[in-house]
Design a protein around this motif. Structure first.
Motif, PDB file in Angstrom:
ATOM      1  N   ASN A  94      83.757  63.860  -6.566  1.00 24.13           N
ATOM      2  CA  ASN A  94      82.933  63.255  -6.071  1.00 24.13           C
ATOM      3  C   ASN A  94      82.830  61.915  -6.639  1.00 24.13           C
ATOM      4  O   ASN A  94      82.405  60.908  -5.630  1.00 24.13           O
ATOM      5  N   ILE A  95      83.090  61.678  -7.674  1.00 25.97           N
ATOM      6  CA  ILE A  95      82.905  60.323  -8.382  1.00 25.97           C
ATOM      7  C   ILE A  95      84.180  59.524  -7.602  1.00 25.97           C
ATOM      8  O   ILE A  95      83.896  58.130  -7.619  1.00 25.97           O
ATOM      9  N   ALA A  96      85.213  60.239  -7.748  1.00 23.58           N
ATOM     10  CA  ALA A  96      86.287  59.401  -7.094  1.00 23.58           C
ATOM     11  C   ALA A  96      86.443  59.005  -5.472  1.00 23.58           C
ATOM     12  O   ALA A  96      87.241  58.249  -5.049  1.00 23.58           O
ATOM     13  N   PHE A  97      85.198  59.684  -4.814  1.00 24.92           N
ATOM     14  CA  PHE A  97      85.478  59.596  -3.323  1.00 24.92           C
ATOM     15  C   PHE A  97      85.419  58.106  -2.781  1.00 24.92           C
ATOM     16  O   PHE A  97      86.283  57.859  -1.851  1.00 24.92           O
ATOM     17  N   GLY A  98      84.695  57.145  -3.354  1.00 22.55           N
ATOM     18  CA  GLY A  98      84.602  56.065  -2.722  1.00 22.55           C
ATOM     19  C   GLY A  98      86.115  55.184  -2.996  1.00 22.55           C
ATOM     20  O   GLY A  98      86.604  54.171  -2.136  1.00 22.55           O
ATOM     21  N   LEU A  99      86.754  55.600  -4.033  1.00 21.53           N
ATOM     22  CA  LEU A  99      88.237  55.075  -4.131  1.00 21.53           C
ATOM     23  C   LEU A  99      89.166  55.819  -3.498  1.00 21.53           C
ATOM     24  O   LEU A  99      90.061  55.155  -3.215  1.00 21.53           O
ATOM     25  N   ASP A 100      89.027  57.148  -3.225  1.00 15.09           N
ATOM     26  CA  ASP A 100      90.027  57.755  -2.620  1.00 15.09           C
ATOM     27  C   ASP A 100      90.111  57.423  -1.071  1.00 15.09           C
ATOM     28  O   ASP A 100      91.227  57.502  -0.507  1.00 15.09           O
ATOM     29  N   VAL A 117      87.496  57.742 -13.355  1.00 17.18           N
ATOM     30  CA  VAL A 117      86.656  58.642 -13.556  1.00 17.18           C
ATOM     31  C   VAL A 117      86.276  59.346 -14.803  1.00 17.18           C
ATOM     32  O   VAL A 117      85.243  59.373 -15.272  1.00 17.18           O
ATOM     33  N   ASP A 118      87.320  59.326 -15.641  1.00 20.99           N
ATOM     34  CA  ASP A 118      87.174  59.892 -16.913  1.00 20.99           C
ATOM     35  C   ASP A 118      85.982  58.671 -17.731  1.00 20.99           C
ATOM     36  O   ASP A 118      85.381  59.304 -18.474  1.00 20.99           O
ATOM     37  N   ASP A 119      86.549  57.417 -17.529  1.00 24.12           N
ATOM     38  CA  ASP A 119      85.499  56.577 -18.269  1.00 24.12           C
ATOM     39  C   ASP A 119      84.167  56.378 -17.794  1.00 24.12           C
ATOM     40  O   ASP A 119      83.196  56.557 -18.796  1.00 24.12           O
ATOM     41  N   GLY A 128      84.227  66.442 -19.761  1.00 29.17           N
ATOM     42  CA  GLY A 128      84.496  67.827 -19.797  1.00 29.17           C
ATOM     43  C   GLY A 128      83.899  68.538 -18.511  1.00 29.17           C
ATOM     44  O   GLY A 128      84.342  69.640 -18.497  1.00 29.17           O
ATOM     45  N   LEU A 129      82.978  67.885 -17.799  1.00 25.41           N
ATOM     46  CA  LEU A 129      82.315  68.500 -16.461  1.00 25.41           C
ATOM     47  C   LEU A 129      83.208  68.152 -15.175  1.00 25.41           C
ATOM     48  O   LEU A 129      82.561  68.526 -14.379  1.00 25.41           O
ATOM     49  N   GLY A 130      84.241  67.475 -15.294  1.00 26.31           N
ATOM     50  CA  GLY A 130      84.788  67.126 -14.100  1.00 26.31           C
ATOM     51  C   GLY A 130      85.254  68.038 -13.074  1.00 26.31           C
ATOM     52  O   GLY A 130      85.393  68.008 -11.826  1.00 26.31           O
ATOM     53  N   GLY A 131      85.527  69.261 -13.546  1.00 26.14           N
ATOM     54  CA  GLY A 131      86.158  70.457 -12.665  1.00 26.14           C
ATOM     55  C   GLY A 131      84.962  71.200 -12.034  1.00 26.14           C
ATOM     56  O   GLY A 131      85.412  72.051 -11.449  1.00 26.14           O
TER      57      GLY A 131
END
Length: 339
Positions: A94-100, A117-119, A128-131
């Protein structure tokens, strides 16, 4: 990114949602658009975003006219009240969507996207909740994901439309502090819409107060609360006792209540006194105390004047015991406006 709103007008049918609105927003500022429902605050935000185009006027980003530029061309990040997360995607995706979805040379490498995304997960304290998936998160955590997704594309401006409206009071207060911290860490020019005055005064550098499509006042939280320029601002921002009366020879009167009104013309007027600006005074006006409600360090006193005007006073808990039976009050500060 500095933003200039110049004489912007917008109508929906015959209804003027914005009426010659002018506003200057400084680079790196956190500005709140505050007002009741129908005041035009969300319409103004959408005009700044490029999701609505004005009927007249200009919108400038860093002196560049973007009045009719698309939202994508303006590089704005937008956070909605209802999160708008993709349920089938993990938090990280979700966080990476605009970059993907970027194409060609504009798309960062996978390693760069992962680092970004990690930053952001660290920044909003979701490390730790990215998954996880959105359904596995609380409302407050989902709103942090929505904020991270908006920041991932490194927007020139961050826009938030009632970002905490769907959350309970405790979570809202926590996320206000979180948004302020994230703003200070990123320095992105940020504009958020709210109808919650406490939210605006607690969070913003400045507040623009809208009413019926017009900006009534722009100032720091202290300025709009302590130095209101109109009856609407005085009544809308903060608590206030309101009295209908009249001015004669520099003094406002409403029954037994008298307030200073130097320099104002004689005639009908409205006076306001903040509850915390009413103090015990043997030379003041009479009030019969009906109820004292203690909540934490403060107490609220409800009373009536002899002619039936309701009075609310805020005092410290230690002072509450002085408010029993009949008391006399005076205002150490008041706001009076010609009617």
């Amino acid at each position: 990114m500095t933003i200039s709103i110049r004489s912007v007008e917008k109508k929906f049918g015959r209804y003027p949602a914005l009426d010659k609105v002018g506003l200057e927003i400084a680079d790196g500022e956190l500005l709140a658009l505050l007002g009741p429902s129908g005041s035009g605050k969300t319409t103004l935000l959408r005009v700044i975003a490029g999701l609505e185009f004005p009927d007249a006027g200009q919108v400038l980003f860093h002196d560049q006219d973007v009045t009719f530029a698309s939202a994508a061309a303006r590089r704005v990040g937008f956070v909605f009240q209802q999160y708008a997360l993709f349920k089938h995607m993990t938090v990280a995706r979700n966080i990476a969507f605009g970059l993907d979805v970027r194409k060609g040379k504009d798309k960062p490498s996978k390693a760069e996207i992962t680092k970004r995304v990690d930053d952001l997960l660290r920044l909003v304290e979701l490390e730790g909740l990215g998954g996880r998936y959105p359904s596995q998160l609380s409302g407050g955590q989902r709103q942090r994901v929505a904020l991270s997704r908006a920041l991932a594309v490194q927007p020139s401006v961050l826009l938030l439309d009632e970002p905490f409206g769907a959350l309970d009071a405790t979570v809202r207060k926590s996320l206000r502090k979180e948004l302020r911290r994230v703003h200070d860490a990123t320095g992105v020019t940020t504009i958020f819409v709210t109808h919650d005055q406490e939210e605006a005064l607690d969070l913003a550098d400045r507040v623009a107060i809208l009413n019926h499509g017009v900006i009534e006042q722009v100032g720091t939280p202290a300025q709009v609360h302590d130095e209101p320029v109109s009856p609407f601002v005085c009544g809308f921002v903060g608590e206030a006792n309101r009295f209908e009366g009249e001015i004669s020879k520099g003094r406002f009167s409403a029954g037994s209540i008298f307030l200073p009104a130097a320099g104002l013309p004689d005639g009908k007027a409205v006076g306001f006194v903040r509850p915390h600006d009413l103090v015990l005074d043997e030379a003041g006006f009479a009030v019969q105390v009906n109820r004292v409600h203690v909540q934490g360090a403060l107490a609220t006193v409800d009373g009536l004047t002899p002619d039936g005007r309701r009075i609310e006073v805020t005092v410290s808990r230690d002072q509450a015991e002085q408010f029993t039976g009949a008391v006399k009050l005076s205002a150490r500060k008041a706001h009076v406006f010609p009617a």
